[in-house]
Design a protein around this motif. Structure first.
Motif, PDB file in Angstrom:
ATOM      1  N   LYS A  18     -10.607  -3.686 -11.531  1.00 15.36           N
ATOM      2  CA  LYS A  18      -9.994  -2.919 -12.622  1.00 15.36           C
ATOM      3  C   LYS A  18      -9.461  -1.584 -12.125  1.00 15.36           C
ATOM      4  O   LYS A  18      -8.457  -1.082 -12.624  1.00 15.36           O
ATOM      5  N   ASP A  19     -10.154  -1.011 -11.144  1.00 15.28           N
ATOM      6  CA  ASP A  19      -9.758   0.302 -10.614  1.00 15.28           C
ATOM      7  C   ASP A  19      -9.085   0.164  -9.253  1.00 15.28           C
ATOM      8  O   ASP A  19      -9.227   1.016  -8.378  1.00 15.28           O
ATOM      9  N   ALA A  20      -8.331  -0.901  -9.055  1.00 22.69           N
ATOM     10  CA  ALA A  20      -7.796  -1.222  -7.737  1.00 22.69           C
ATOM     11  C   ALA A  20      -6.851  -0.144  -7.198  1.00 22.69           C
ATOM     12  O   ALA A  20      -6.064   0.449  -7.934  1.00 22.69           O
ATOM     13  N   VAL A  21      -6.962   0.055  -5.892  1.00 25.92           N
ATOM     14  CA  VAL A  21      -6.068   0.926  -5.127  1.00 25.92           C
ATOM     15  C   VAL A  21      -5.396   0.048  -4.074  1.00 25.92           C
ATOM     16  O   VAL A  21      -6.057  -0.796  -3.460  1.00 25.92           O
ATOM     17  N   TYR A  22      -4.091   0.250  -3.869  1.00 22.82           N
ATOM     18  CA  TYR A  22      -3.371  -0.583  -2.907  1.00 22.82           C
ATOM     19  C   TYR A  22      -3.265   0.149  -1.562  1.00 22.82           C
ATOM     20  O   TYR A  22      -2.575   1.163  -1.453  1.00 22.82           O
ATOM     21  N   PRO A  23      -3.962  -0.340  -0.511  1.00 23.08           N
ATOM     22  CA  PRO A  23      -3.860   0.291   0.804  1.00 23.08           C
ATOM     23  C   PRO A  23      -2.705  -0.312   1.600  1.00 23.08           C
ATOM     24  O   PRO A  23      -2.469  -1.521   1.579  1.00 23.08           O
ATOM     25  N   ALA A  24      -1.988   0.539   2.302  1.00 21.86           N
ATOM     26  CA  ALA A  24      -0.884   0.082   3.140  1.00 21.86           C
ATOM     27  C   ALA A  24      -0.870   0.910   4.414  1.00 21.86           C
ATOM     28  O   ALA A  24      -1.381   2.035   4.454  1.00 21.86           O
ATOM     29  N   THR A  25      -0.294   0.352   5.452  1.00 21.75           N
ATOM     30  CA  THR A  25      -0.111   1.101   6.687  1.00 21.75           C
ATOM     31  C   THR A  25       1.358   1.077   7.057  1.00 21.75           C
ATOM     32  O   THR A  25       2.080   0.124   6.743  1.00 21.75           O
ATOM     33  N   LEU A  26       1.783   2.143   7.698  1.00 21.15           N
ATOM     34  CA  LEU A  26       3.155   2.248   8.196  1.00 21.15           C
ATOM     35  C   LEU A  26       3.090   2.203   9.712  1.00 21.15           C
ATOM     36  O   LEU A  26       2.311   2.928  10.333  1.00 21.15           O
TER      37      LEU A  26
END
Length: 481
Positions: free
Chosen positions: A305-313
């Motif tokens: 419900k409290d999801a955060v989207y992690p990404a790398t560059l």
């Protein structure tokens, strides 16, 4: 104390001043990447984008983008300390007497608590989307460079099982989002998941796949680690975090995923199905070329419900992957030393993007030893991709790139000290005349003697004598310098 989830890790970064929150609405198409690139190049903080355009889920980037944060991610005071922990495990011998057995108990108790365990419910399944509700556009997937073929999921923990043995493999392979329900699956032929896919194809069967996005930091790192085939990545993550990884059964495929993940994509790849994937701005600093890869069909999306989207560059170094690569170098050096004990240190310099250059110092004792080291390194797992190996004497600091090249310039006769061979190369190496295969070079920058055909004298490198240094040290504070 192992992180409960990515959120707990981010809270710690925030507390330590290692995270910046950005409230301004920025576009996942290039804008978030441009901010991240500028901050990464400056070795700046982790970035928490609170309002990415087009999505309700925040984006976090550069979470591992410094040595202090990499140490925090793996819960160690420094990366060499983790290597020493691995060395301690390798050094464990069968206890002979009662006292030895008692001394072993603490180590064995710690080891017993690191094996993955199954739980019945999990935060990553707070929300379950199947059927027509599956829509990858809810994720704020980044397009990171203007020449990219589309948005790419860049931090996916990809899970498959061997169709014959049922053994699990966990890896990290970029995923180009094609539409609401399909992505590319960019696994190279040398990788474990690709081997599972080949076996499934031979049987004419689809291969089930699960993709965990944003589990705890140890799980994310473990997916990148070049582990031997018989070591489970989630077991390795448990070793790093000193606590078992909790896994939950997927909803639509027969696979398990880390229970604390932010998002999970479930689905399959069909035998024989390929689609053009790429180009993609890669960690080499160049666009990797477009090619045909398997297609991942998504059957379910689950998320917190409290999801955060992690990404790398990724791109021209230094970037976030610099620090993950250096972690791998330090963690796996003890394993390499076990097989090649004359090695004193090794560096995979960031300028070589980890598979182009390897600097190694050795305790040299006999002629031909440097060539033995070169050939042995090319035979060690993913070290086979190394394009240039430079071997120096034990006193050389291989972590100092300038010092290594100084030794090369002074100690190498190109006709005598350079070896050129053919072998496997990384699939991203665009310089090779053929994909995944080409030339590599070994450079012997050690001192040479008569046994190696060098009959001339060999001078010492310049260094001040210890007594003079000590006298100047004693008066340094009075010199006004």
């Amino acid at each position: 104390m192992a992180y409960k989830d990515l959120q707990e890790f981010l809270r710690l970064l925030d507390k330590k001043g290692e995270l910046r929150r950005i409230a301004a609405p920025l576009d996942p198409y290039l804008e978030i990447a441009e901010v991240t690139d500028r901050v990464s190049k400056a070795v700046g903080p982790a970035l928490f984008f609170e309002n990415p355009k087009g999505s309700r889920f925040p984006v976090v980037t550069n979470a591992f983008g410094s040595f202090p944060r990499m140490n925090l991610a793996l819960e160690s005071e420094d990366l060499d300390a983790l290597g020493r922990r691995i060395d301690d495990v390798l050094e464990m011998e069968k206890p002979e007497g009662l006292i030895d057995k008692l001394k072993m108990l603490p180590k064995l108790a710690k080891m017993a608590g690191i094996f993955p365990k199954t739980v019945q419910s999990a935060p990553c399944q707070d929300v379950v989307l199947t059927g027509d509700a599956v829509d990858l556009s809810i994720l704020p997937v980044l397009t990171t460079w203007p020449g990219d073929a589309g948005p790419f999921i860049t931090f996916p923990v990809v899970i498959t099982k061997d169709p014959e043995t049922g053994k699990r493999n966990v890896g990290m392979y970029r995923m180009q989002v094609f539409d609401k329900t399909t992505t590319g699956m960019h696994w190279h032929r040398h990788k474990g998941c690709a081997a599972h896919y080949r076996l499934a194809e031979k049987r004419g069967k689809r291969l089930e796949v699960a993709v965990a996005i944003g589990p705890d930091p140890a799980c994310t790192y473990a997916a990148t680690a070049p582990l031997p085939d018989d070591i489970d990545e989630f077991l390795f993550a448990g070793f790093l975090r000193q606590k078992a990884v909790e896994l939950v059964q997927c909803k639509t495929v027969d696979l398990q995923v880390p229970a604390n993940s932010q998002f999970v994509l479930e689905g399959y790849v069909e035998p024989g199905e390929r689609r053009r994937e790429g180009p993609f701005g890669d960690h080499t600093g160049y666009y990797s070329l477009a090619d045909d890869y398997p297609v991942f069909h998504v059957t379910a999306i689950t998320h917190r419900k409290d999801a955060v989207y992690p990404a790398t560059l990724v791109g021209q170094p230094p970037m976030e992957d610099t620090y993950m690569g250096k972690a791998t170098e330090r963690l796996f050096l003890p394993l390499i030393k076990k097989q090649l004990p004359e090695i004193t240190d090794m560096s995979l310099p960031v300028e070589g993007v980890f598979h182009n250059f390897c600097f190694v110092s050795i305790d040299k004792r006999y002629p031909g030893q440097t060539r033995k080291i070169m050939y042995a390194i090319w035979g060690l797992g993913q070290m086979m991709f190394t394009k240039f190996i430079v071997v120096v004497d034990a006193e050389v600091n291989v972590q100092n790139t300038a010092e290594v090249w100084w030794r090369v310039g002074n100690n190498v006769d190109p006709r005598r000290d350079v070896v050129i061979v053919d072998g496997p190369l990384d699939a991203l190496d665009h310089s090779a005349p053929m994909a995944c295969f080409g030339g590599k070079m070994g450079i012997d920058a050690t001192k040479k003697g008569p046994e190696e055909g060098h009959t001339r004298g060999w001078p010492d490198a310049l260094a001040m004598d210890p007594a003079t240094k000590a006298r100047i040290d004693a008066v340094w504070g009075e010199l006004g310098l």
